[in-house]
Scaffold this motif. Sequence first.
Motif, PDB file in Angstrom:
ATOM      1  N   GLY A  48       0.796  -1.216   0.000  1.00  0.00           N
ATOM      2  CA  GLY A  48       0.000   0.000   0.000  1.00  0.00           C
ATOM      3  C   GLY A  48       0.829   1.266   0.000  1.00  0.00           C
ATOM      4  N   ILE A  49       2.109   1.147  -0.351  1.00  0.00           N
ATOM      5  CA  ILE A  49       2.992   2.313  -0.397  1.00  0.00           C
ATOM      6  C   ILE A  49       3.982   2.143  -1.546  1.00  0.00           C
ATOM      7  CG2 ILE A  49       4.489   1.283   1.370  1.00  0.00           C
ATOM      8  CD1 ILE A  49       5.256   4.158   2.172  1.00  0.00           C
ATOM      9  N   ASP A  50       4.177   3.217  -2.288  1.00  0.00           N
ATOM     10  CA  ASP A  50       5.122   3.201  -3.404  1.00  0.00           C
ATOM     11  C   ASP A  50       6.508   3.525  -2.855  1.00  0.00           C
ATOM     12  OD1 ASP A  50       6.336   3.258  -5.865  1.00  0.00           O
ATOM     13  OD2 ASP A  50       5.444   5.156  -6.498  1.00  0.00           O
ATOM     14  N   ALA A  51       7.211   2.497  -2.390  1.00  0.00           N
ATOM     15  CA  ALA A  51       8.494   2.712  -1.725  1.00  0.00           C
ATOM     16  C   ALA A  51       9.674   2.133  -2.491  1.00  0.00           C
ATOM     17  CB  ALA A  51       8.462   2.104  -0.321  1.00  0.00           C
ATOM     18  N   LEU A  52       9.422   1.328  -3.493  1.00  0.00           N
ATOM     19  CA  LEU A  52      10.502   0.677  -4.239  1.00  0.00           C
ATOM     20  C   LEU A  52      10.898   1.558  -5.420  1.00  0.00           C
ATOM     21  CD1 LEU A  52      12.220  -1.931  -4.493  1.00  0.00           C
ATOM     22  CD2 LEU A  52      10.399  -2.849  -5.952  1.00  0.00           C
ATOM     23  N   SER A  53      12.168   1.919  -5.502  1.00  0.00           N
ATOM     24  CA  SER A  53      12.641   2.788  -6.585  1.00  0.00           C
ATOM     25  C   SER A  53      12.755   2.003  -7.892  1.00  0.00           C
ATOM     26  CB  SER A  53      13.998   3.387  -6.232  1.00  0.00           C
ATOM     27  OG  SER A  53      15.001   2.380  -6.260  1.00  0.00           O
ATOM     28  N   ASP A  54      12.773   2.745  -8.992  1.00  0.00           N
ATOM     29  CA  ASP A  54      12.946   2.117 -10.307  1.00  0.00           C
ATOM     30  C   ASP A  54      14.269   1.350 -10.373  1.00  0.00           C
ATOM     31  OD1 ASP A  54      10.539   3.102 -11.350  1.00  0.00           O
ATOM     32  OD2 ASP A  54      11.481   4.905 -12.143  1.00  0.00           O
ATOM     33  N   ALA A  55      15.336   1.969  -9.884  1.00  0.00           N
ATOM     34  CA  ALA A  55      16.664   1.346  -9.955  1.00  0.00           C
ATOM     35  C   ALA A  55      16.719   0.053  -9.146  1.00  0.00           C
ATOM     36  CB  ALA A  55      17.736   2.321  -9.472  1.00  0.00           C
ATOM     37  N   ALA A  56      16.154   0.062  -7.949  1.00  0.00           N
ATOM     38  CA  ALA A  56      16.173  -1.148  -7.119  1.00  0.00           C
ATOM     39  C   ALA A  56      15.284  -2.238  -7.723  1.00  0.00           C
ATOM     40  CB  ALA A  56      15.729  -0.824  -5.703  1.00  0.00           C
ATOM     41  N   ALA A  57      14.134  -1.853  -8.250  1.00  0.00           N
ATOM     42  CA  ALA A  57      13.249  -2.828  -8.880  1.00  0.00           C
ATOM     43  C   ALA A  57      13.946  -3.487 -10.070  1.00  0.00           C
ATOM     44  CB  ALA A  57      11.950  -2.157  -9.311  1.00  0.00           C
ATOM     45  N   TYR A  58      14.643  -2.678 -10.865  1.00  0.00           N
ATOM     46  CA  TYR A  58      15.375  -3.209 -12.018  1.00  0.00           C
ATOM     47  C   TYR A  58      16.453  -4.186 -11.548  1.00  0.00           C
ATOM     48  CZ  TYR A  58      18.208  -3.387 -16.268  1.00  0.00           C
ATOM     49  OH  TYR A  58      18.911  -3.823 -17.360  1.00  0.00           O
ATOM     50  N   GLN A  59      17.210  -3.807 -10.525  1.00  0.00           N
ATOM     51  CA  GLN A  59      18.270  -4.689 -10.044  1.00  0.00           C
ATOM     52  C   GLN A  59      17.688  -5.964  -9.438  1.00  0.00           C
ATOM     53  OE1 GLN A  59      21.599  -4.235 -10.742  1.00  0.00           O
ATOM     54  NE2 GLN A  59      21.582  -6.368 -10.114  1.00  0.00           N
ATOM     55  N   CYS A  60      16.544  -5.868  -8.788  1.00  0.00           N
ATOM     56  CA  CYS A  60      15.877  -7.068  -8.261  1.00  0.00           C
ATOM     57  C   CYS A  60      15.543  -8.037  -9.397  1.00  0.00           C
ATOM     58  CB  CYS A  60      14.600  -6.701  -7.514  1.00  0.00           C
ATOM     59  SG  CYS A  60      14.865  -5.924  -5.905  1.00  0.00           S
ATOM     60  N   ILE A  61      15.011  -7.500 -10.492  1.00  0.00           N
ATOM     61  CA  ILE A  61      14.672  -8.342 -11.646  1.00  0.00           C
ATOM     62  C   ILE A  61      15.935  -8.978 -12.217  1.00  0.00           C
ATOM     63  CG2 ILE A  61      13.848  -8.282 -14.051  1.00  0.00           C
ATOM     64  CD1 ILE A  61      11.601  -8.301 -11.927  1.00  0.00           C
ATOM     65  N   ILE A  62      16.989  -8.203 -12.367  1.00  0.00           N
ATOM     66  CA  ILE A  62      18.250  -8.744 -12.887  1.00  0.00           C
ATOM     67  C   ILE A  62      18.767  -9.842 -11.962  1.00  0.00           C
ATOM     68  CG2 ILE A  62      20.669  -8.197 -13.410  1.00  0.00           C
ATOM     69  CD1 ILE A  62      18.587  -7.216 -15.516  1.00  0.00           C
ATOM     70  N   ASP A  63      18.696  -9.620 -10.653  1.00  0.00           N
ATOM     71  CA  ASP A  63      19.153 -10.647  -9.706  1.00  0.00           C
ATOM     72  C   ASP A  63      18.322 -11.920  -9.823  1.00  0.00           C
ATOM     73  OD1 ASP A  63      21.244  -9.214  -8.700  1.00  0.00           O
ATOM     74  OD2 ASP A  63      20.312  -8.761  -6.776  1.00  0.00           O
ATOM     75  N   VAL A  64      17.010 -11.774  -9.869  1.00  0.00           N
ATOM     76  CA  VAL A  64      16.150 -12.957  -9.947  1.00  0.00           C
ATOM     77  C   VAL A  64      16.394 -13.713 -11.248  1.00  0.00           C
ATOM     78  CG1 VAL A  64      13.742 -13.720 -10.162  1.00  0.00           C
ATOM     79  CG2 VAL A  64      14.361 -12.066  -8.401  1.00  0.00           C
ATOM     80  N   ARG A  65      16.577 -12.977 -12.330  1.00  0.00           N
ATOM     81  CA  ARG A  65      16.725 -13.615 -13.639  1.00  0.00           C
ATOM     82  C   ARG A  65      18.125 -14.152 -13.892  1.00  0.00           C
ATOM     83  NH1 ARG A  65      14.430 -10.067 -18.369  1.00  0.00           N
ATOM     84  NH2 ARG A  65      13.970 -12.036 -19.373  1.00  0.00           N
ATOM     85  N   TYR A  66      19.150 -13.393 -13.535  1.00  0.00           N
ATOM     86  CA  TYR A  66      20.493 -13.717 -14.011  1.00  0.00           C
ATOM     87  C   TYR A  66      21.581 -13.824 -12.948  1.00  0.00           C
ATOM     88  CZ  TYR A  66      18.364 -11.891 -18.311  1.00  0.00           C
ATOM     89  OH  TYR A  66      17.532 -11.639 -19.356  1.00  0.00           O
ATOM     90  N   GLU A  67      21.539 -12.973 -11.942  1.00  0.00           N
ATOM     91  CA  GLU A  67      22.732 -12.801 -11.111  1.00  0.00           C
ATOM     92  C   GLU A  67      22.631 -13.471  -9.746  1.00  0.00           C
ATOM     93  OE1 GLU A  67      23.690  -8.626 -11.181  1.00  0.00           O
ATOM     94  OE2 GLU A  67      24.114  -8.670 -13.321  1.00  0.00           O
ATOM     95  N   GLY A  68      22.223 -12.740  -8.746  1.00  0.00           N
ATOM     96  CA  GLY A  68      22.335 -13.192  -7.378  1.00  0.00           C
ATOM     97  C   GLY A  68      21.202 -14.032  -6.838  1.00  0.00           C
ATOM     98  N   GLY A  69      20.131 -14.182  -7.593  1.00  0.00           N
ATOM     99  CA  GLY A  69      19.003 -14.979  -7.138  1.00  0.00           C
ATOM    100  C   GLY A  69      18.048 -14.193  -6.248  1.00  0.00           C
ATOM    101  N   THR A  70      17.058 -14.901  -5.712  1.00  0.00           N
ATOM    102  CA  THR A  70      16.003 -14.225  -4.952  1.00  0.00           C
ATOM    103  C   THR A  70      16.498 -13.647  -3.636  1.00  0.00           C
ATOM    104  OG1 THR A  70      15.263 -16.330  -4.027  1.00  0.00           O
ATOM    105  CG2 THR A  70      14.123 -15.540  -5.996  1.00  0.00           C
ATOM    106  N   GLU A  71      17.451 -14.279  -2.984  1.00  0.00           N
ATOM    107  CA  GLU A  71      17.951 -13.726  -1.709  1.00  0.00           C
ATOM    108  C   GLU A  71      18.603 -12.370  -1.916  1.00  0.00           C
ATOM    109  OE1 GLU A  71      17.727 -14.252   1.641  1.00  0.00           O
ATOM    110  OE2 GLU A  71      16.190 -15.632   0.924  1.00  0.00           O
ATOM    111  N   SER A  72      19.406 -12.268  -2.952  1.00  0.00           N
ATOM    112  CA  SER A  72      20.048 -10.988  -3.258  1.00  0.00           C
ATOM    113  C   SER A  72      19.007  -9.947  -3.636  1.00  0.00           C
ATOM    114  CB  SER A  72      21.048 -11.174  -4.405  1.00  0.00           C
ATOM    115  OG  SER A  72      21.624  -9.943  -4.756  1.00  0.00           O
ATOM    116  N   ALA A  73      18.013 -10.338  -4.424  1.00  0.00           N
ATOM    117  CA  ALA A  73      16.950  -9.416  -4.830  1.00  0.00           C
ATOM    118  C   ALA A  73      16.158  -8.946  -3.613  1.00  0.00           C
ATOM    119  CB  ALA A  73      16.031 -10.087  -5.840  1.00  0.00           C
TER     120      ALA A  73
END
Length: 151
Positions: A48-73
């Motif tokens: 219920g709050i817009d607290a996640l930045s564009d940059a962090a959201a992008y890095q989370c997606i990159i981590d989940v897809r390619y790099e550090g996995g869900t824990e890192s994201a």
Amino acid sequence: MLTTMAIDDIEVAVFNGAKTQTEQAEAAEQNARDEAKALRAAFAEYYGIDALSDAAAYQCIIDVRYEGGTESAKSKMERDTSALLAEALDEGEVTEARLSSLSHSGFANNLTISDAAFEDILNIAKENMKVSVPVYSVEGAVVGEYSFVRF
């Protein structure tokens, strides 16, 4: 009835119609940006709050897809949103149903998002990340569509 999907249709859906390796790499990057927007919207819907930045959201997606996995994201999501989430908690803006998904880790404004909450947020986002391809009968007529998430 036998049905089939065309490989070309799947490639068009995955790579937004890109053919060359360079175009496909650009399409993958654009897909990640679009998926980051979906993740950011899912986070806002969940808490219920817009607290996640564009940059962090992008890095989370990159981590989940390619790099550090869900824990890192999840860790990046926590670092990026902790201050705003803590403020929202103090002001009673986070719904009670979501309170149990957050815990303080001992430091002010340092919150931990539960693994289940992260998975829920990711699943909400995935609903907005789906692409579809036509499903054909053996005779070649379109008889439906198949939707899937690219990652």
